[in-house]
Design a protein around this motif. Structure first.
Motif, PDB file in Angstrom:
ATOM      1  N   GLY A  51       0.771  -1.235   0.000  1.00 28.05           N
ATOM      2  CA  GLY A  51       0.000   0.000   0.000  1.00 28.05           C
ATOM      3  C   GLY A  51       0.795   1.273   0.000  1.00 28.05           C
ATOM      4  O   GLY A  51       0.212   2.366   0.023  1.00 28.05           O
ATOM      5  N   THR A  52       2.122   1.203  -0.065  1.00 28.45           N
ATOM      6  CA  THR A  52       2.935   2.421   0.028  1.00 28.45           C
ATOM      7  C   THR A  52       3.302   3.003  -1.326  1.00 28.45           C
ATOM      8  O   THR A  52       3.968   4.040  -1.383  1.00 28.45           O
ATOM      9  N   GLY A  53       2.879   2.365  -2.406  1.00 29.59           N
ATOM     10  CA  GLY A  53       3.143   2.897  -3.733  1.00 29.59           C
ATOM     11  C   GLY A  53       2.027   3.814  -4.190  1.00 29.59           C
ATOM     12  O   GLY A  53       1.537   4.667  -3.445  1.00 29.59           O
ATOM     13  N   THR A  54       1.586   3.622  -5.422  1.00 27.20           N
ATOM     14  CA  THR A  54       0.553   4.486  -5.993  1.00 27.20           C
ATOM     15  C   THR A  54      -0.745   4.443  -5.189  1.00 27.20           C
ATOM     16  O   THR A  54      -1.463   5.445  -5.100  1.00 27.20           O
ATOM     17  N   TRP A 362       3.879  14.402  -2.603  1.00 26.86           N
ATOM     18  CA  TRP A 362       3.827  12.984  -3.002  1.00 26.86           C
ATOM     19  C   TRP A 362       3.661  12.865  -4.511  1.00 26.86           C
ATOM     20  O   TRP A 362       2.972  13.665  -5.154  1.00 26.86           O
ATOM     21  N   LEU A 363       4.298  11.836  -5.069  1.00 24.12           N
ATOM     22  CA  LEU A 363       4.158  11.510  -6.487  1.00 24.12           C
ATOM     23  C   LEU A 363       3.884  10.022  -6.623  1.00 24.12           C
ATOM     24  O   LEU A 363       4.576   9.196  -6.009  1.00 24.12           O
ATOM     25  N   GLY A 364       2.881   9.665  -7.414  1.00 24.46           N
ATOM     26  CA  GLY A 364       2.569   8.272  -7.695  1.00 24.46           C
ATOM     27  C   GLY A 364       2.423   8.050  -9.188  1.00 24.46           C
ATOM     28  O   GLY A 364       2.366   9.000  -9.976  1.00 24.46           O
ATOM     29  N   PHE A 365       2.338   6.760  -9.580  1.00 23.27           N
ATOM     30  CA  PHE A 365       2.382   6.391 -10.993  1.00 23.27           C
ATOM     31  C   PHE A 365       1.157   5.564 -11.361  1.00 23.27           C
ATOM     32  O   PHE A 365       1.085   4.377 -11.048  1.00 23.27           O
TER      33      PHE A 365
END
Length: 427
Positions: A51-54, A362-365
């Motif tokens: 759960g720590t990614g996107t 924060w940045l996600g993909f």
């Protein structure tokens, strides 16, 4: 006699399998929980904590009415103007444009009126049961306090601005999506703290709000572990393939024998597909957010799209989350937070009296296919490989439903819908 909630539900005709799920975001964890719940032996593989990614940084909406694709005749025609606007929610880094041209050509091909209509049917077929699927896992994991039935609000300051959503609203209506069109007074009844400049809007009351995205993933993961599931912090290097398909998943630390593999690694899924001999046009919509710790100002009760500027304000448990737009630059380029910071004065305008401190960047993909439809289903190349990625902006929405569909296919059950639109070989 009632079956205990923690008991496996795999039928005696379906022997338990050793299943490796690659990816521990919300899609991978939900899929792993469903498979473990059915009595399989499941290992989640991801170098990052679950759960720590996107999955960590979304706007929190379980958007079951999300049936309108990113590509449409009205949307792509606005792209040149948006790229020239430094405050636009869309950005393509010039150095990345040549690399994304093949994806972009397929995106344009999927943006015709005929394709939009077809795609909206495909999205509706899986999104309509997205919340129902989540509710089963929420009950299993005891995560009731994390999800609230408050809807999904979009507001606009003029008739002209609101009219840009006409195609989307008409498509939703044709697909049976419930939404309530709102005037200025009705907007104020839902959100009294919003600026009175917002005179038009609509609310999707059937959508739910996850008030802290990672806590839902963590709740699912805790139940997964309680049922015997395993997580390893490892990176996949290759797959050992035999006559029946993948026999081992080889990581940087171990070899994991398996009977089946699920690829649910988000924006990195195309790299894993390439290891399995399958090319897939998956690109990355980089999404930014700022966390605002509010000192004073009006309360916001539900995630709200500020449609004039294309960003979302979401009242998370740890602060007000400002999420915005999409940037195309691949997964390895350094972040550029200038564009999301330009949205702060507009957030202050949207919520008069807002006083805050920025406490997180924060940045996600987001893993995005050209047609906005996720890849779900069995591989045509290896019979024991299953895909669950490419969910773009609706990974949270479709996580549990994706897990159900994959579990059905692994068990040889009828999933109840035509899976053709989601197959990887459509590309």
């Amino acid at each position: 006699m009632t079956t205990p909630a923690s008991a496996p539900t795999v039928s005696k005709s379906t022997p338990p399998k050793r299943i490796v799920v690659v990816g521990a975001g919300i899609v991978g964890v939900a899929t792993g929980l469903i498979l473990q719940r059915e009595g399989h032996s499941v290992t989640l593989v991801d170098p990052a904590a679950p759960g720590t990614g996107t999955s960590f940084g979304n706007a929190g909406s379980i958007a079951i009415g999300s049936v309108y694709p990113t590509g449409s005749p009205g949307n792509w025609k606005q792209v040149p103007k948006m790229l020239l606007n430094p405050a636009s929610p869309l950005n393509i880094r010039p150095s990345y444009l040549p690399k994304m041209l093949p994806w972009l050509m397929q995106f344009l091909a999927a943006s015709t009126p005929k394709r939009v209509e077809e795609i909206s049917h495909s999205l509706r077929a899986i999104s309509k049961d997205g919340l129902v699927a989540h509710k089963k896992l929420i009950a299993l994991a005891g995560a009731h306090d994390i999800v609230r039935p408050v809807g999904w609000l979009k507001v606009y300051s003029s008739q002209q601005s609101y009219d840009k959503t006409r195609d989307e609203r008409e498509t939703m209506a044709r697909r049976g999506v419930k939404f309530d069109e709102l005037n200025a007074d009705e907007i104020r009844q839902l959100e009294p703290g919003l600026n009175r400049k917002f005179t038009h809007g609509y609310n999707q009351p059937e959508n739910a709000f996850v008030s802290q995205s990672i806590k839902l993933t963590e709740a699912y993961f805790a139940k997964f572990r309680e049922l015997g599931g395993t997580w390893v912090s490892e990176k996949v290097r290759r797959f050992e393939i035999g006559p029946g398909g993948v026999e081992k998943v080889v990581t940087d630390r171990a070899m994991h024998p398996c009977d089946a593999v699920v690829i649910a690694a988000g924006a990195r899924s195309h790299e894993l597909c390439a290891m399995l001999g399958r090319k897939v046009p998956l690109d990355t919509e980089r999404g930014y957010h700022l966390n605002l710790t509010v000192a004073e100002g009006p309360e916001l009760r539900r995630p709200t799209v500020i449609g004039d500027y294309g960003f979302v304000l979401a009242p998370m448990q740890d602060g007000l989350r400002l999420t915005t737009g999409a940037e195309f630059a691949g997964v390895d380029a350094p972040p550029d937070f200038r564009r999301v910071y330009r949205m702060l004065p507009m957030a202050e305008e949207a919520l008069p009296g807002l006083k805050y401190e920025v406490t997180r960047e924060w940045l996600g993909f987001r893993p995005s296919t050209p047609d906005s439809v996720p890849v779900i289903g069995r591989s045509p190349d290896q019979a024991n490989v299953f895909y669950g990625f490419g969910h773009s902006h609706i990974g949270l929405t479709l996580a549990a439903r994706t897990g159900e569909l994959i579990a059905d296919q692994i068990a040889g059950r009828d999933p109840g819908i035509d899976m053709t639109p989601y197959r990887i070989e459509r590309f």
